[in-house]
Design a protein around this motif. Structure first.
Motif, mmCIF file in Angstrom:
data_model
loop_
_atom_site.group_PDB
_atom_site.id
_atom_site.type_symbol
_atom_site.label_atom_id
_atom_site.label_comp_id
_atom_site.label_asym_id
_atom_site.label_seq_id
_atom_site.Cartn_x
_atom_site.Cartn_y
_atom_site.Cartn_z
ATOM 1 N N LEU A 96 0.821 -1.202 0.000
ATOM 2 C CA LEU A 96 0.000 0.000 0.000
ATOM 3 C C LEU A 96 0.861 1.261 0.000
ATOM 4 O O LEU A 96 0.564 2.227 -0.699
ATOM 5 C CB LEU A 96 -0.918 -0.011 1.220
ATOM 6 N N SER A 97 1.953 1.241 0.762
ATOM 7 C CA SER A 97 2.866 2.381 0.807
ATOM 8 C C SER A 97 3.501 2.629 -0.554
ATOM 9 O O SER A 97 3.609 3.769 -1.007
ATOM 10 C CB SER A 97 3.954 2.150 1.858
ATOM 11 N N ALA B 258 2.840 6.096 -2.636
ATOM 12 C CA ALA B 258 4.007 6.927 -2.962
ATOM 13 C C ALA B 258 4.236 6.993 -4.468
ATOM 14 O O ALA B 258 4.568 8.055 -5.012
ATOM 15 C CB ALA B 258 5.249 6.382 -2.262
ATOM 16 N N SER B 259 4.070 5.864 -5.154
ATOM 17 C CA SER B 259 4.279 5.832 -6.602
ATOM 18 C C SER B 259 3.222 6.655 -7.330
ATOM 19 O O SER B 259 3.526 7.352 -8.305
ATOM 20 C CB SER B 259 4.259 4.384 -7.106
ATOM 21 N N LEU C 280 10.763 12.104 -1.263
ATOM 22 C CA LEU C 280 9.659 11.449 -0.560
ATOM 23 C C LEU C 280 9.409 10.049 -1.114
ATOM 24 O O LEU C 280 9.140 9.103 -0.356
ATOM 25 C CB LEU C 280 8.388 12.295 -0.683
ATOM 26 N N PHE C 281 9.496 9.927 -2.416
ATOM 27 C CA PHE C 281 9.306 8.619 -3.052
ATOM 28 C C PHE C 281 10.321 7.613 -2.527
ATOM 29 O O PHE C 281 9.982 6.472 -2.203
ATOM 30 C CB PHE C 281 9.435 8.764 -4.574
ATOM 31 N N TRP C 282 11.569 8.021 -2.425
ATOM 32 C CA TRP C 282 12.622 7.106 -1.971
ATOM 33 C C TRP C 282 12.391 6.663 -0.527
ATOM 34 O O TRP C 282 12.633 5.508 -0.164
ATOM 35 C CB TRP C 282 13.982 7.767 -2.102
ATOM 36 N N VAL C 283 11.883 7.568 0.287
ATOM 37 C CA VAL C 283 11.657 7.264 1.711
ATOM 38 C C VAL C 283 10.516 6.265 1.900
ATOM 39 O O VAL C 283 10.613 5.348 2.738
ATOM 40 C CB VAL C 283 11.367 8.568 2.496
ATOM 41 N N PHE C 284 9.458 6.403 1.133
ATOM 42 C CA PHE C 284 8.244 5.623 1.385
ATOM 43 C C PHE C 284 8.059 4.418 0.460
ATOM 44 O O PHE C 284 6.993 3.800 0.466
ATOM 45 C CB PHE C 284 7.015 6.531 1.285
ATOM 46 N N THR C 285 9.065 4.065 -0.308
ATOM 47 C CA THR C 285 8.970 2.880 -1.166
ATOM 48 C C THR C 285 10.027 1.853 -0.777
ATOM 49 O O THR C 285 10.864 2.101 0.088
ATOM 50 C CB THR C 285 9.134 3.258 -2.648
ATOM 51 N N PHE D 166 12.772 4.749 -11.120
ATOM 52 C CA PHE D 166 11.816 5.849 -10.956
ATOM 53 C C PHE D 166 12.516 7.057 -10.313
ATOM 54 O O PHE D 166 12.379 8.202 -10.769
ATOM 55 C CB PHE D 166 10.657 5.392 -10.065
ATOM 56 N N PHE D 167 13.279 6.808 -9.259
ATOM 57 C CA PHE D 167 13.965 7.876 -8.536
ATOM 58 C C PHE D 167 14.942 8.622 -9.444
ATOM 59 O O PHE D 167 14.944 9.858 -9.503
ATOM 60 C CB PHE D 167 14.703 7.276 -7.332
#
Length: 425
Positions: free
Chosen positions: A10-11, A15-16, A181-186, A79-80
């Motif tokens: 879900l995270s 995030a994605s 933020l993407f890197w933190v939550f994926t 993605f990052f």
């Protein structure tokens, strides 16, 4: 009960989807930004169409390699890096002064458009097959980023006293924050890489020999390419056809862009339940009817009656036009999801490569259409000529789909009936 694995999935999905929304907003920024640039540089309609479409070209061309690299190295890192690489050219856009500079920089800005072929397989592999259509639909709702641009960009320009340069500067900073933020939550699941590692770059490109890939590419070039092309053109259309201000035109254009992005999750849910073929088929018919009505230009004509001449004026009001575009937006949102349901059904280990190829076809449609819209307008002087072109493409799609998938609807019905019987047993 929620498990750690489901919470992580879900995270990743949330995030994605957020990251893709911001990427799409950046990708579509010339839908608004192109209007003051057109005025500043004195561009023709065709030149405006080319400028608006340039990010779509590069974003489309990189989809195939990005999809393959996602299968091989994982969606998180690809993605990052895609977002990080685009930050500098977006910022430099605010310093451009000549047409060729805008064209070159917009190619690099367009890299963020390739994020779709990264996020789609990355998200899908975190979910079971019977939930993949919905998951990809939720992620694809990031298409609503084009509506975000239509709300945010005009407001930024007004706040800056009419200076359009504020938009790329704010977008560059926003994209950098989004990447962090993407890197933190994926997260990365190594098993996804093992499941995806089949052959090499050349072996995966052999998918182009599969006729199913070409079919899905053709459908997607209509539902996604048409969505992108019209999203880039609608603000300009409202300004030219109805004389609205840029802020009002952008707000009304969002009535097409917003459902065309947000409701993609609904398309995934419908496709999971009634089948990809039936969903796509009805989407094409709805678009066919809407584009037929939208194609009709403003017309004045007089007929001779027994009582004398009788004059008529035919034209779509702004309200009716917006309602029709809202319907088209919903249809295209559902169609974008149903096409990728085809892919998740037919391919597993190569979702990234196939989604990259299909995404490329859709993106190229989005690149070519604004240029053709501008060329047709320059040639005919008829604003609704863009919808005449879209009507023709949907006609071709319906004919091709009918002859390519004869019997497909029956097979889907039998498959659903068998599944219901098994569940009942």
């Amino acid at each position: 009960m929620t498990t750690p694995s489901s919470r992580k999935a879900l995270s990743v999905l949330i995030a994605s989807t957020f990251a893709f929304t911001i990427c799409f907003a950046v990708w579509m920024m010339f839908a608004v930004l192109g209007i003051p640039i057109k005025t500043q540089l004195g561009l023709s309609e065709t030149q405006f169409g080319l400028l608006a479409a340039m990010p779509v070209l590069s974003g489309s061309l990189v989809r195939v390699p990005l999809g393959i690299w996602t299968d091989r190295y994982g969606g998180r890192i690809v993605f990052f890096l895609t977002m990080i690489v685009a930050v500098v050219p977006i910022w430099l856009m605010s310093y451009a002064t000549q047409y060729w500079q805008f064209l070159v920089l917009s190619l690099f800005v367009g890299l963020v458009g390739g994020s779709f072929s990264v996020g789609t397989p990355y998200v899908a592999r975190w979910f079971k097959r019977d939930r993949q259509g919905f998951a990809m639909g939720v992620f694809g709702a990031g298409n609503s980023g084009t509506a975000v641009t239509k709300f945010v960009a005009p407001a930024l320009i007004v706040a800056a006293g009419g200076a359009w340069t504020i938009v790329p500067q704010v977008y560059a900073v926003g994209l950098l924050i989004t990447a962090c933020l993407f890197w933190v939550f994926t997260a990365t699941d190594p098993s996804h890489l093992q499941a995806a590692s089949s052959g090499g770059f050349r072996a995966q490109l052999h998918l182009l020999r599969d006729p199913r890939v070409w079919r899905y590419s053709q459908y997607y070039s209509v539902v996604f390419g048409g969505y992108v092309g019209l999203s880039l053109w609608m603000v300009h259309y409202y300004v030219d056809e109805y004389g609205f201000s840029m802020s009002t035109a952008a707000f009304l254009a969002a009535c097409f862009s917003l459902p065309g992005g947000v409701l993609r999750a609904l398309g995934g849910w419908i496709s999971d339940r009634v089948g990809a073929y039936r969903t796509t088929w009805w989407v094409m018919w709805v678009a066919w009817v809407a584009f037929f009505i939208l194609s009709y230009p403003k017309t004045d004509f007089t007929i001779q009656t027994a009582s004398g001449p009788l004059s008529f004026h035919l034209a779509l009001s702004p309200t009716m036009f917006t309602i029709l575009m809202f319907v088209v937006g919903i249809a295209m949102a559902i169609g974008k999801a149903s096409v990728f349901k085809f892919i998740s059904n037919d391919y597993d280990g190569n979702i990234g490569a196939v989604s990259g190829i299909v995404g490329l076809a859709g993106g190229l449609g989005g690149f070519i259409l604004p240029i053709l819209f501008g060329a047709l307008l320059d040639f005919t002087g008829v604003n609704s000529s863009c919808f005449m072109l879209m009507y023709g493409t949907v006609c071709v799609s319906l004919v091709w789909m009918h002859y390519s998938f004869r019997g497909e609807g029956l097979r889907e019905s039998r498959s659903r009936a068998a599944k219901l019987a098994a569940d009942a047993a």
